[in-house]
Each structure stands twice: as C-alpha cells, then as structure tokens.
Design a protein around this motif. Sequence first.
Motif, PDB file in Angstrom:
ATOM      1  N   SER A   1       0.806  -1.218   0.000  1.00 27.36           N
ATOM      2  CA  SER A   1       0.000   0.000   0.000  1.00 27.36           C
ATOM      3  C   SER A   1       0.835   1.261   0.000  1.00 27.36           C
ATOM      4  CB  SER A   1      -0.912   0.020   1.236  1.00 27.36           C
ATOM      5  OG  SER A   1      -0.131   0.080   2.421  1.00 27.36           O
ATOM      6  N   GLY A   2       2.127   1.135   0.212  1.00 26.90           N
ATOM      7  CA  GLY A   2       2.959   2.319   0.257  1.00 26.90           C
ATOM      8  C   GLY A   2       3.235   2.817   1.650  1.00 26.90           C
ATOM      9  N   GLY A   3       2.716   2.096   2.658  1.00 30.16           N
ATOM     10  CA  GLY A   3       3.018   2.407   4.049  1.00 30.16           C
ATOM     11  C   GLY A   3       2.546   3.776   4.474  1.00 30.16           C
ATOM     12  N   VAL A   4       3.418   4.477   5.189  1.00 30.47           N
ATOM     13  CA  VAL A   4       3.062   5.774   5.749  1.00 30.47           C
ATOM     14  C   VAL A   4       2.752   6.774   4.645  1.00 30.47           C
ATOM     15  CG1 VAL A   4       3.852   7.660   7.229  1.00 30.47           C
ATOM     16  CG2 VAL A   4       4.476   5.316   7.784  1.00 30.47           C
ATOM     17  N   GLY A   5       3.400   6.648   3.483  1.00 27.27           N
ATOM     18  CA  GLY A   5       3.111   7.549   2.375  1.00 27.27           C
ATOM     19  C   GLY A   5       1.664   7.467   1.946  1.00 27.27           C
ATOM     20  N   THR A   6       1.137   6.251   1.849  1.00 28.22           N
ATOM     21  CA  THR A   6      -0.269   6.090   1.505  1.00 28.22           C
ATOM     22  C   THR A   6      -1.166   6.677   2.587  1.00 28.22           C
ATOM     23  OG1 THR A   6       0.131   4.123   0.186  1.00 28.22           O
ATOM     24  CG2 THR A   6      -2.084   4.401   1.059  1.00 28.22           C
ATOM     25  N   ALA A   7      -0.812   6.433   3.860  1.00 26.92           N
ATOM     26  CA  ALA A   7      -1.600   6.974   4.964  1.00 26.92           C
ATOM     27  C   ALA A   7      -1.642   8.500   4.886  1.00 26.92           C
ATOM     28  CB  ALA A   7      -1.020   6.523   6.302  1.00 26.92           C
ATOM     29  N   ALA A   8      -0.483   9.113   4.615  1.00 23.15           N
ATOM     30  CA  ALA A   8      -0.442  10.573   4.517  1.00 23.15           C
ATOM     31  C   ALA A   8      -1.291  11.057   3.347  1.00 23.15           C
ATOM     32  CB  ALA A   8       1.002  11.032   4.362  1.00 23.15           C
ATOM     33  N   THR A   9      -1.226  10.336   2.227  1.00 30.36           N
ATOM     34  CA  THR A   9      -2.034  10.716   1.073  1.00 30.36           C
ATOM     35  C   THR A   9      -3.519  10.635   1.386  1.00 30.36           C
ATOM     36  OG1 THR A   9      -0.313   9.897  -0.423  1.00 30.36           O
ATOM     37  CG2 THR A   9      -2.520  10.205  -1.345  1.00 30.36           C
ATOM     38  N   VAL A  10      -3.891   9.556   2.065  1.00 29.73           N
ATOM     39  CA  VAL A  10      -5.293   9.385   2.453  1.00 29.73           C
ATOM     40  C   VAL A  10      -5.755  10.541   3.337  1.00 29.73           C
ATOM     41  CG1 VAL A  10      -6.879   7.962   3.815  1.00 29.73           C
ATOM     42  CG2 VAL A  10      -5.299   6.881   2.217  1.00 29.73           C
ATOM     43  N   LEU A  11      -4.933  10.904   4.305  1.00 31.70           N
ATOM     44  CA  LEU A  11      -5.302  11.983   5.218  1.00 31.70           C
ATOM     45  C   LEU A  11      -5.449  13.309   4.489  1.00 31.70           C
ATOM     46  CD1 LEU A  11      -3.016  11.153   8.277  1.00 31.70           C
ATOM     47  CD2 LEU A  11      -5.460  10.701   8.012  1.00 31.70           C
ATOM     48  N   VAL A  12      -4.505  13.601   3.603  1.00 33.15           N
ATOM     49  CA  VAL A  12      -4.558  14.879   2.876  1.00 33.15           C
ATOM     50  C   VAL A  12      -5.762  14.917   1.947  1.00 33.15           C
ATOM     51  CG1 VAL A  12      -3.378  16.309   1.181  1.00 33.15           C
ATOM     52  CG2 VAL A  12      -2.083  15.272   3.059  1.00 33.15           C
ATOM     53  N   VAL A  13      -5.935  13.861   1.150  1.00 32.60           N
ATOM     54  CA  VAL A  13      -7.058  13.823   0.209  1.00 32.60           C
ATOM     55  C   VAL A  13      -8.383  13.844   0.968  1.00 32.60           C
ATOM     56  CG1 VAL A  13      -8.231  12.431  -1.539  1.00 32.60           C
ATOM     57  CG2 VAL A  13      -5.741  12.676  -1.593  1.00 32.60           C
ATOM     58  N   GLY A  14      -8.464  13.074   2.062  1.00 34.16           N
ATOM     59  CA  GLY A  14      -9.689  13.049   2.850  1.00 34.16           C
ATOM     60  C   GLY A  14     -10.012  14.408   3.450  1.00 34.16           C
ATOM     61  N   ALA A  15      -8.987  15.097   3.966  1.00 34.29           N
ATOM     62  CA  ALA A  15      -9.209  16.425   4.548  1.00 34.29           C
ATOM     63  C   ALA A  15      -9.664  17.420   3.481  1.00 34.29           C
ATOM     64  CB  ALA A  15      -7.933  16.914   5.227  1.00 34.29           C
ATOM     65  N   LEU A  16      -9.049  17.354   2.307  1.00 32.59           N
ATOM     66  CA  LEU A  16      -9.449  18.264   1.234  1.00 32.59           C
ATOM     67  C   LEU A  16     -10.874  17.968   0.767  1.00 32.59           C
ATOM     68  CD1 LEU A  16      -6.166  18.373  -0.898  1.00 32.59           C
ATOM     69  CD2 LEU A  16      -7.082  20.180   0.579  1.00 32.59           C
ATOM     70  N   ALA A  17     -11.188  16.689   0.621  1.00 37.19           N
ATOM     71  CA  ALA A  17     -12.535  16.316   0.178  1.00 37.19           C
ATOM     72  C   ALA A  17     -13.583  16.738   1.202  1.00 37.19           C
ATOM     73  CB  ALA A  17     -12.609  14.803  -0.062  1.00 37.19           C
ATOM     74  N   ALA A  18     -13.284  16.529   2.493  1.00 34.38           N
ATOM     75  CA  ALA A  18     -14.226  16.925   3.537  1.00 34.38           C
ATOM     76  C   ALA A  18     -14.431  18.437   3.559  1.00 34.38           C
ATOM     77  CB  ALA A  18     -13.727  16.434   4.893  1.00 34.38           C
ATOM     78  N   THR A  19     -13.350  19.192   3.394  1.00 28.25           N
ATOM     79  CA  THR A  19     -13.451  20.652   3.407  1.00 28.25           C
ATOM     80  C   THR A  19     -14.247  21.172   2.211  1.00 28.25           C
ATOM     81  OG1 THR A  19     -11.310  20.807   4.539  1.00 28.25           O
ATOM     82  CG2 THR A  19     -12.127  22.789   3.453  1.00 28.25           C
ATOM     83  N   LEU A  20     -13.920  20.640   1.023  1.00 30.37           N
ATOM     84  CA  LEU A  20     -14.631  21.068  -0.185  1.00 30.37           C
ATOM     85  C   LEU A  20     -16.105  20.670  -0.120  1.00 30.37           C
ATOM     86  CD1 LEU A  20     -14.636  22.261  -3.030  1.00 30.37           C
ATOM     87  CD2 LEU A  20     -13.920  20.009  -3.901  1.00 30.37           C
ATOM     88  N   GLY A  21     -16.359  19.428   0.302  1.00 29.16           N
ATOM     89  CA  GLY A  21     -17.739  18.969   0.398  1.00 29.16           C
ATOM     90  C   GLY A  21     -18.548  19.769   1.393  1.00 29.16           C
ATOM     91  N   ARG A  22     -17.942  20.152   2.506  1.00 27.57           N
ATOM     92  CA  ARG A  22     -18.662  20.941   3.504  1.00 27.57           C
ATOM     93  C   ARG A  22     -19.016  22.317   2.957  1.00 27.57           C
ATOM     94  NH1 ARG A  22     -16.833  21.051   9.751  1.00 27.57           N
ATOM     95  NH2 ARG A  22     -17.275  18.838   9.389  1.00 27.57           N
ATOM     96  N   ARG A  23     -18.110  22.923   2.197  1.00 31.23           N
ATOM     97  CA  ARG A  23     -18.414  24.233   1.610  1.00 31.23           C
ATOM     98  C   ARG A  23     -19.558  24.140   0.601  1.00 31.23           C
ATOM     99  NH1 ARG A  23     -12.441  27.029   0.544  1.00 31.23           N
ATOM    100  NH2 ARG A  23     -11.902  27.302   2.765  1.00 31.23           N
ATOM    101  N   LEU A  24     -19.566  23.074  -0.196  1.00 29.86           N
ATOM    102  CA  LEU A  24     -20.637  22.907  -1.180  1.00 29.86           C
ATOM    103  C   LEU A  24     -21.988  22.686  -0.497  1.00 29.86           C
ATOM    104  CD1 LEU A  24     -18.860  20.637  -3.820  1.00 29.86           C
ATOM    105  CD2 LEU A  24     -19.445  23.062  -4.047  1.00 29.86           C
ATOM    106  N   LEU A  25     -22.001  21.888   0.563  1.00 22.47           N
ATOM    107  CA  LEU A  25     -23.260  21.583   1.246  1.00 22.47           C
ATOM    108  C   LEU A  25     -23.745  22.741   2.109  1.00 22.47           C
ATOM    109  CD1 LEU A  25     -22.652  17.876   2.297  1.00 22.47           C
ATOM    110  CD2 LEU A  25     -23.903  18.756   0.338  1.00 22.47           C
ATOM    111  N   ARG A  26     -22.876  23.741   2.311  1.00 25.22           N
ATOM    112  CA  ARG A  26     -23.277  24.910   3.091  1.00 25.22           C
ATOM    113  C   ARG A  26     -23.881  26.019   2.213  1.00 25.22           C
ATOM    114  NH1 ARG A  26     -18.700  25.386   6.663  1.00 25.22           N
ATOM    115  NH2 ARG A  26     -19.524  24.771   8.678  1.00 25.22           N
ATOM    116  N   THR A  27     -23.867  25.832   0.910  1.00 23.49           N
ATOM    117  CA  THR A  27     -24.402  26.859   0.020  1.00 23.49           C
ATOM    118  C   THR A  27     -25.917  26.983   0.196  1.00 23.49           C
ATOM    119  OG1 THR A  27     -24.680  25.236  -1.753  1.00 23.49           O
ATOM    120  CG2 THR A  27     -22.591  26.447  -1.677  1.00 23.49           C
TER     121      THR A  27
END
Length: 421
Positions: free
Chosen positions: A200-226
């Motif tokens: 899976s790529g170890g910690v690199g994959t974990a970091a990618t998951v965290l970054v992508v997940g945080a960005l997706a959550a932030t973007l999705g929250r802004r869209l749902l707040r419109t």
Amino acid sequence: MTFSVAAHAIAALGAFLVVGFLGRRFARRIGQPGVVGEIAFGMLLGPAVLGWAWPEAQAVLLPPDVLQPLRDLGHAGLVLFLVGVAHELRLDGSRLRDRAIGFTALGTLVPSLLAGAAFGGWLVLDDRPELRGTAPTVAFVLLLATTMAVSAVPVLARILADRGLTTTRAGRLSLTSAALIDAVAWLLLAVVIGIAQPGSGGVGTAATVLVVGALAATLGRRLLRTPQAERLCARWPWLMAVVLGVVVLAAADTAETRGLTAIFGAFVVGLMIPPDSPHWDAPVRWVSTLGLWLVPVFFIATGLKIWTGSGGLPWLVAVLATALAVLAKIGGGYAVSRLGGEGRTEALRVSVMLNTRGLTEIVLLQAGYSAGVLTPGLYLALLVMAVVTTSMTGPLLSLIDHRQKAAPPPEPRQHEHPASR
C-alpha cells in the motif's frame, strides 16, 4: 441467489434483528447503553453458546451462501452508522478556548497511548502466534495504543443526555475532549492501515489518504453549506437522506477497492456534512439510525467468524487489557484534570465518562482485524475490554453522585463573618 437461499437469509436477518432488539432492551433495563447489550448478545453470547453447545450450528443454520450476504448487510449498516459518528465530532473554536480541554484530552490520551504501547510490546515479546499474528510490529503496537486511547462520542453523548449532564461543565468538558481524542485516534488508524496493508505504500499512503480526505471533507462541507444545498435539504430531507446513504456506501466501496478500509470513505462523507446546519441533522440522523439498526447483524456475523477462528477467549489477556485501559483513562484523566484546576468530583466524573469506548472501539477493532493486524483471539480480548469499560460508566457515575450527596457540606472558615457569606 435462489428463492430458498433468499428466504433463508431473510429469516436469519429477522432473527438477528430480534437478538439485537432483545440485547438493547436488556441493557437499558439494567441501566446500560443499548450497544452494550447488542455486543454482548450478538458478538459474545450468541456465537459462544452456539459454538460450545452446538458446534455444527453455523453449518446448519447459517451456511456460507446465507451468511455472506448478511455479513455484507451488517458491514453496510456499520458504514451508515459512521456518518453520525463523524458528524458528532464538532470542534468549534469557542469550545477549544477552555484550557481545561487540553489538560483533560492530553491527560487521558497520553497515558492510554503509553499503556497500549506497553501492552503491545509485551505481546510482541511474548510472541504467541494466536495473539501476535504476522502484522508489522509498528502497526501492531500503534493499533493497540490507539484502541486503549479511544473514547466513544456517540455513546457518551447518549449517556450525558440520559443523565441530564449535557449542558454541565463536566458534560461539555468530557464530550469535547472525547471528540479531540477520537480525531487523533482516526488519524492514527489511517497510519496503521497504511503500514499494515501489503504493497500500500506504508506511511506515504496513509499521509495521502489523510490529505485527500481532509481536502474532500473541506470542499464537500463548503458545497453543502451553500444556500442552494440548504434549500434542497430543507425541502426534501428524505431524498437527501437517500442520496447521502448512496454516497456513503459508494465512498466506502471505493476506499475498500483501493486497499484501504471502508471506514475512511464513510468517515470522510460524514465530515462533509456541515455541523452547524439544522437542515442536515435529520438526513444524517435517519441514515445513522438505519445503520444502527443493522449493526447487530454485523455483530452476530462477525462474532461467528471470530469465534470459529479464535480457539477461545484468552481471559488473561482480556483482564490485563481491561485493567490497563481503566487505569490509564481514569487514573491519567483524573490526575491531569486536577492539575488543570478541576475539583476532585468533577475530575473523577470527567475521567469516568472518557473511559466509555462503545461502538467507536468496535469500529477500530474491526478495521484492525480486517487489515490483518489483530488476530481473532486478540480481537475477542479487546472486545471484552470495550464492553466492560463502557458498562462501567453508568454505575461509576451513580456511585460518584451518591457519594457527593452523602458528603457533608464544607464547614465555614473560623474567621469568616456570617454576613459575608
């Protein structure tokens, strides 16, 4: 699936739901959260009794072609329930300005992480295959540290509401601290899964998951707040609940197919929901409640699999894990809360509340088991720890209240004039 297999699966589903209902009723009759009864009846009691009294029961009552769709349905229920768990992690600035939050969260988090790491180190040194397994040492020790540290925000919120403690200082302090602790626990779980999954790529994959997940959550929250999304949700809440459920299941399946755990997909979607929007509360509650009703199916289906592969419950390990979990949470939380300026009673009450692990613990254990970090025997031992620590909360709070009422009021100081009081 043939008609006979479908009918068999529907009958088994009905039996599973009845077991979950009876577990909830029994737990609430004795003053416990409903999830304690569901776990005890579904994952521990039922599979254990069937395994001891009628070893061939699973092959007769739940053959593989019947059990597999029930496992999938239970897993879907767990994923849907996680939307509500993520939505409960509401950490606004006004809550976090109280310095006691930092003292309390660190006071329960750090000792628990250290206790779990020590517990994992002992299991690594003991090197019993039925407990240690073959997971990477770092992932194994880190997961055990995380399971000791977690606090269950949904179960704790229910306990506070039932006792009328939600608006008290102890209630706000424990619930906000629990949300902080759980946020750290989910981050650590991402690291564990990234290390444990082969290729899976170890910690690199974990970091990618965290970054992508945080960005997706932030973007999705802004869209749902419109305003458009708010109006749509206010006008058709049932439709939005259906859409939310489909999106959660799709996100969970995407995460699963990419070598992660379905929990992360569901959790990211839950974090997208604006926590301060009253229009989204109903769809989230409906989706999470549906998942909660299906969770007993997950407990029983998983329990049957665990018991058949565990070789029995390692009682010594379960007792040691429970003792360490209680000592680290209650002892560490009490000591550091006192240093932060809390009174004895409030510090003890908050530390007892944070000892509640509930269904959040089960989700972490399931993720660790699915990733191959936990063996069936160790999964069972930690499951017992989760049930015991959660069931302790109510009786200990009642004992604290009883002692507080029985204690005599403090005497006035000798030099204090009565008119000044």
